[in-house]
Write a protein that holds these residues in place. Sequence first.
Motif, PDB file in Angstrom:
ATOM      1  N   ASP A 104       1.314  -1.224  -0.023  1.00 48.49           N
ATOM      2  CA  ASP A 104       0.252   0.220   0.315  1.00 48.49           C
ATOM      3  C   ASP A 104       0.464   0.878   0.013  1.00 48.49           C
ATOM      4  O   ASP A 104       1.910   1.049   0.433  1.00 48.49           O
ATOM      5  CB  ASP A 104      -0.877  -0.114   1.212  1.00 48.49           C
ATOM      6  N   ASP A 105       0.591   2.278  -0.349  1.00 44.64           N
ATOM      7  CA  ASP A 105       1.212   3.597  -0.257  1.00 44.64           C
ATOM      8  C   ASP A 105       1.191   4.324   0.612  1.00 44.64           C
ATOM      9  O   ASP A 105      -0.380   4.387   1.438  1.00 44.64           O
ATOM     10  CB  ASP A 105       0.271   4.553  -1.527  1.00 44.64           C
ATOM     11  N   ARG A 106       1.855   4.679   0.741  1.00 45.97           N
ATOM     12  CA  ARG A 106       2.442   6.101   2.810  1.00 45.97           C
ATOM     13  C   ARG A 106       1.106   6.855   2.003  1.00 45.97           C
ATOM     14  O   ARG A 106       1.281   7.697   1.338  1.00 45.97           O
ATOM     15  CB  ARG A 106       3.571   5.736   3.190  1.00 45.97           C
ATOM     16  N   ASN A 107       0.561   7.134   3.358  1.00 40.94           N
ATOM     17  CA  ASN A 107      -0.277   8.670   3.271  1.00 40.94           C
ATOM     18  C   ASN A 107       0.434   9.809   3.231  1.00 40.94           C
ATOM     19  O   ASN A 107       1.299   9.770   3.695  1.00 40.94           O
ATOM     20  CB  ASN A 107      -1.865   8.364   4.532  1.00 40.94           C
ATOM     21  N   GLY A 120      -1.985   7.430  -5.731  1.00 39.59           N
ATOM     22  CA  GLY A 120      -0.235   6.794  -4.848  1.00 39.59           C
ATOM     23  C   GLY A 120       0.257   6.230  -6.243  1.00 39.59           C
ATOM     24  O   GLY A 120       0.297   5.207  -6.935  1.00 39.59           O
ATOM     25  N   SER A 122       2.207   3.144  -5.777  1.00 35.64           N
ATOM     26  CA  SER A 122       2.068   1.256  -6.226  1.00 35.64           C
ATOM     27  C   SER A 122       0.482   1.502  -7.128  1.00 35.64           C
ATOM     28  O   SER A 122       0.512   0.340  -7.434  1.00 35.64           O
ATOM     29  CB  SER A 122       1.918   1.224  -4.456  1.00 35.64           C
ATOM     30  N   GLU A 123       0.006   2.437  -6.831  1.00 34.67           N
ATOM     31  CA  GLU A 123      -1.675   1.821  -8.112  1.00 34.67           C
ATOM     32  C   GLU A 123      -1.085   2.074  -9.085  1.00 34.67           C
ATOM     33  O   GLU A 123      -1.922   1.777 -10.226  1.00 34.67           O
ATOM     34  CB  GLU A 123      -2.818   3.173  -7.495  1.00 34.67           C
ATOM     35  N   SER A 126       1.275  -0.848 -10.162  1.00 30.23           N
ATOM     36  CA  SER A 126       0.022  -1.903 -10.175  1.00 30.23           C
ATOM     37  C   SER A 126      -0.301  -2.429 -11.535  1.00 30.23           C
ATOM     38  O   SER A 126      -0.309  -2.993 -12.186  1.00 30.23           O
ATOM     39  CB  SER A 126      -0.877  -1.857  -9.206  1.00 30.23           C
ATOM     40  N   TYR A 317       6.068   3.126   0.899  1.00 29.25           N
ATOM     41  CA  TYR A 317       4.613   2.162   0.838  1.00 29.25           C
ATOM     42  C   TYR A 317       4.421   1.558   2.550  1.00 29.25           C
ATOM     43  O   TYR A 317       5.644   1.871   3.187  1.00 29.25           O
ATOM     44  CB  TYR A 317       6.187   0.445   0.684  1.00 29.25           C
ATOM     45  N   SER A 319       2.921  -1.970   4.680  1.00 24.56           N
ATOM     46  CA  SER A 319       2.416  -2.892   4.763  1.00 24.56           C
ATOM     47  C   SER A 319       0.645  -2.252   5.855  1.00 24.56           C
ATOM     48  O   SER A 319       0.121  -1.848   6.113  1.00 24.56           O
ATOM     49  CB  SER A 319       3.281  -3.885   6.269  1.00 24.56           C
ATOM     50  N   SER A 320       0.023  -3.430   5.313  1.00 24.88           N
ATOM     51  CA  SER A 320      -1.624  -4.500   5.896  1.00 24.88           C
ATOM     52  C   SER A 320      -1.154  -4.814   6.588  1.00 24.88           C
ATOM     53  O   SER A 320      -0.413  -6.221   7.372  1.00 24.88           O
ATOM     54  CB  SER A 320      -2.329  -4.635   4.693  1.00 24.88           C
TER      55      SER A 320
END
Length: 451
Positions: A104-107, A120, A122-123, A126, A317, A319-320
Amino acid sequence: MSQPLRVAVIGAGPAGVYTADILNKSETPVDVDLFDRMPAPYGLVRYGVAPDHPRIKGIVNALHKVLDTPGIRFLGHVEYGVDCKLEDLREHYHAVVFATGAADDRNLPVPGVELPGSHGASEFISFYDGHPDAPRDWNLDARSVAILGAGNVALDVARVLAKQADDLLDTEIPDNVHRALSASSVTDVHVFARRGPAQTKFTPLELRELDHQPNTELVVHPEGFELDEASEESVRTNNQVKSVVKTLQDWALRDPSGQAARRLHFHFLRRPVEILGETEVTGLRTEVMELTGDGSVRGTGEYETHEVQSVYRAVGYLSSALPDVPFDHGSGTIPHEGGRVLDLDGEHVPGVYTTGWIKRGPVGLIGHTKGDALETVNNLLADLGNLPNPTESDRDAVLRMLDERGVDYTTWEGWNRLDEHERALGAQRGRERMKVVERDEMVRISHGAES
């Protein structure tokens, strides 16, 4: 231990594969099952590395050799927390290692970050890497694009946006990505770094690659291109910093030709404070920063506005959290001691371990995960006498569990079928590979059915 040590590794990217490899090469008899929610293995290498990075993607050959080893089993298209839970895995394995990475992308807490046209990194990655869960279309109507960040992810996004689509035709880029890039309106890509050139996280090779793009001009803006005492010390003592700074300095001295179709700009000491627009991105507001002498920066109270129609955040990035696994939301990692997962009281959760980015945070290159995995495996093996015994003695019992739950899992043999299929598609186009994008199609081909 009368039977081989059985270990489940959740995540079949580099961190998970290295963990399996180190376990397999230990003196302890071991059976390792690598689970991944994707139908294909390799994680970040397949879905997080730009398609024009064959040197980095070459690591796949090493990962392939590991997964081809007897005693290591790949089980793809299995999502932890959906298809199986921790209590299920405990019934089948002595230990579970979480290596799920950071996708995920860091805010970035600035006004306007939710506007259409704000993405983001990463979007986008992907999308251009053909991730099955990514959109198939991408709006590239923006003429000027801002990229926020000063690491290799920012460089990857900048390079792909500034590149001519046909220059990617010798890669595994999917057709839908090529169509989108061919229709791109982008003329100017602006990379904004909050600190100075000596504080960037670019690696020299990735930075220099930008200079090999035909019809793209590199522009280093002199405003903010500053070195303080700490910067000069880094240049003197760190060859990587020295190389990065020299490359940027050489580009800054060039006279612009004005003939290129696209321009890639670098702006230093510029902190994003607001993404402008009402219904879509129309600009970016930045604060001018200054170096403080020790490598840190502070705001000057002076602001600038840049006309851009799209913003990509490459600020890190994240993690979830995973079901039934402790998680530190502040650091975005699993609490641990040497890879041993810790509960809320700071006690080791028996038989539960972690490695990779979800263990240490999204820092370091792919190769750094080897040492990380070694630490975790050494501690796991040191705990052999205290590991809980699984209730299921048959290694294939986990397959029966997945079958009973209707999980359409893929295997290593299935990946080899998909790999062969993608290579055949590529050969028809004079490429090494054409990546299959749709998840269902990947699963069908893995099971031996042609698309």
